[in-house]
Design a protein around this motif. Structure first.
Motif, short mmCIF file in Angstrom:
data_model
loop_
_atom_site.label_atom_id
_atom_site.label_comp_id
_atom_site.label_asym_id
_atom_site.label_seq_id
_atom_site.Cartn_x
_atom_site.Cartn_y
_atom_site.Cartn_z
N VAL A 62 0.84 -1.20 0.00
CA VAL A 62 0.00 0.00 0.00
C VAL A 62 0.87 1.25 0.00
CG1 VAL A 62 -1.92 -1.13 1.20
CG2 VAL A 62 -0.17 0.06 2.53
N THR A 63 0.28 2.34 -0.44
CA THR A 63 0.97 3.63 -0.39
C THR A 63 0.27 4.51 0.64
OG1 THR A 63 -0.42 4.58 -2.12
CG2 THR A 63 1.64 3.52 -2.81
N ASP A 64 1.02 5.51 1.13
CA ASP A 64 0.45 6.41 2.12
C ASP A 64 1.23 7.73 2.09
OD1 ASP A 64 -1.22 7.26 4.16
OD2 ASP A 64 -0.16 6.20 5.75
N THR A 65 0.58 8.78 2.54
CA THR A 65 1.26 10.04 2.84
C THR A 65 1.18 10.18 4.36
OG1 THR A 65 0.65 11.01 0.73
CG2 THR A 65 1.33 12.53 2.48
N GLU A 66 2.33 10.20 5.00
CA GLU A 66 2.39 10.09 6.44
C GLU A 66 2.07 11.38 7.17
OE1 GLU A 66 2.66 7.14 7.64
OE2 GLU A 66 3.30 6.16 5.80
N GLN A 67 1.63 11.21 8.40
CA GLN A 67 1.56 12.29 9.38
C GLN A 67 2.83 12.17 10.21
OE1 GLN A 67 -0.69 14.75 9.73
NE2 GLN A 67 -1.79 14.01 7.93
N ASP A 68 2.99 13.02 11.19
CA ASP A 68 4.10 12.93 12.14
C ASP A 68 3.79 11.74 13.04
OD1 ASP A 68 6.18 13.40 13.91
OD2 ASP A 68 5.22 15.13 14.85
N GLU A 69 4.55 10.63 12.90
CA GLU A 69 4.20 9.40 13.60
C GLU A 69 5.40 8.74 14.24
OE1 GLU A 69 1.95 5.11 12.85
OE2 GLU A 69 2.31 6.43 11.14
N LEU A 70 5.15 8.21 15.42
CA LEU A 70 6.08 7.33 16.12
C LEU A 70 5.33 6.03 16.33
CD1 LEU A 70 8.59 6.77 18.06
CD2 LEU A 70 7.06 7.55 19.88
N PHE A 71 5.96 4.89 15.99
CA PHE A 71 5.31 3.61 16.27
C PHE A 71 6.33 2.55 16.66
CE2 PHE A 71 5.92 3.28 11.62
CZ PHE A 71 6.44 2.00 11.47
N CYS A 96 9.93 3.18 14.94
CA CYS A 96 10.09 3.91 13.70
C CYS A 96 9.46 5.30 13.85
CB CYS A 96 9.40 3.16 12.56
SG CYS A 96 9.60 3.88 10.92
N ILE A 97 10.10 6.28 13.25
CA ILE A 97 9.57 7.64 13.21
C ILE A 97 9.40 8.01 11.74
CG2 ILE A 97 10.04 10.07 13.70
CD1 ILE A 97 11.60 9.12 16.17
N LEU A 98 8.21 8.48 11.41
CA LEU A 98 7.92 8.92 10.04
C LEU A 98 7.60 10.41 10.06
CD1 LEU A 98 5.71 5.94 8.87
CD2 LEU A 98 8.11 6.38 8.28
N GLU A 99 8.14 11.11 9.10
CA GLU A 99 7.98 12.56 9.00
C GLU A 99 6.68 12.91 8.30
OE1 GLU A 99 10.59 16.32 7.32
OE2 GLU A 99 11.06 14.31 6.62
N ARG A 100 6.01 13.93 8.79
CA ARG A 100 4.78 14.43 8.17
C ARG A 100 5.05 14.75 6.70
NH1 ARG A 100 3.50 18.22 11.56
NH2 ARG A 100 1.74 17.14 12.47
N GLY A 101 4.18 14.27 5.83
CA GLY A 101 4.28 14.54 4.41
C GLY A 101 5.09 13.52 3.62
N ALA A 102 5.80 12.63 4.32
CA ALA A 102 6.59 11.61 3.62
C ALA A 102 5.65 10.71 2.83
CB ALA A 102 7.41 10.79 4.61
N ARG A 103 6.01 10.45 1.58
CA ARG A 103 5.24 9.54 0.74
C ARG A 103 5.90 8.17 0.85
NH1 ARG A 103 1.49 11.18 -2.18
NH2 ARG A 103 1.81 9.83 -3.94
N THR A 104 5.12 7.18 1.25
CA THR A 104 5.68 5.86 1.54
C THR A 104 4.96 4.77 0.78
OG1 THR A 104 4.21 5.66 3.46
CG2 THR A 104 6.44 6.50 3.87
N THR A 105 5.71 3.68 0.57
CA THR A 105 5.13 2.44 0.06
C THR A 105 5.46 1.36 1.07
OG1 THR A 105 5.43 3.14 -2.24
CG2 THR A 105 5.12 0.77 -1.85
N TRP A 106 4.42 0.75 1.62
CA TRP A 106 4.55 -0.30 2.63
C TRP A 106 4.33 -1.65 1.96
CZ3 TRP A 106 4.03 0.37 8.27
CH2 TRP A 106 4.08 1.70 8.67
N THR A 107 5.31 -2.55 2.08
CA THR A 107 5.14 -3.94 1.67
C THR A 107 5.07 -4.76 2.95
OG1 THR A 107 6.34 -3.56 -0.38
CG2 THR A 107 6.09 -5.85 0.33
#
Length: 126
Positions: A62-71, A96-107
């Motif tokens: 799946v693809t996503d545009t991230e928010q400011d996230e810690l998981f 993992c920390i993801l930056e707001r606005g990062a465009r990601t592809t999750w496999t």
């Protein structure tokens, strides 16, 4: 969770025992497979900007545009490719920390369960 009310400000729980409800996954974001999302919100700030919860996704891409996230990953494995950034491999115990606005592809290689905190954008003022 028998004695737990999620509105309580302080609590502890065993993550794998928390029941999850079906979540939303935009069909346009699915690149491969038939992934399904389940989730629960454990806490949300009064203004709705900070959300803490548990999220699970089954195999697929799946693809996503991230928010400011810690998981923190509780179970499962995934590869997260960040456009113009790193490729991250995550599994049980990884944070993992993801930056707001990062465009990601999750496999998602194995069904993935994570505990997260997301900070959403502040609402625009009129």
């Amino acid at each position: 969770m028998d004695d737990l009310t999620l509105s309580d400000p302080t609590f502890s729980l065993h993550v794998v025992d928390v029941p999850l409800e079906p979540g939303e996954l935009d069909p346009a974001s699915i690149l491969a497979g038939s992934p399904e999302v389940t989730e629960t919100v454990l806490w949300e700030s009064p203004d709705g900007r900070i959300v803490r919860g548990i999220w699970r996704i089954t195999q697929g891409t799946v693809t996503d545009t991230e928010q400011d996230e810690l998981f923190v990953v509780i179970e499962g494995r995934a590869t997260i490719e960040v456009t113009d950034g790193p490729t991250i491999e995550v599994g049980p115990g990884d944070v993992c920390i993801l930056e707001r606005g990062a465009r990601t592809t999750w496999t998602i290689h194995e069904p993935l369960r994570k505990v997260f905190q997301i900070t959403l954008d502040a609402p625009e003022r009129a």
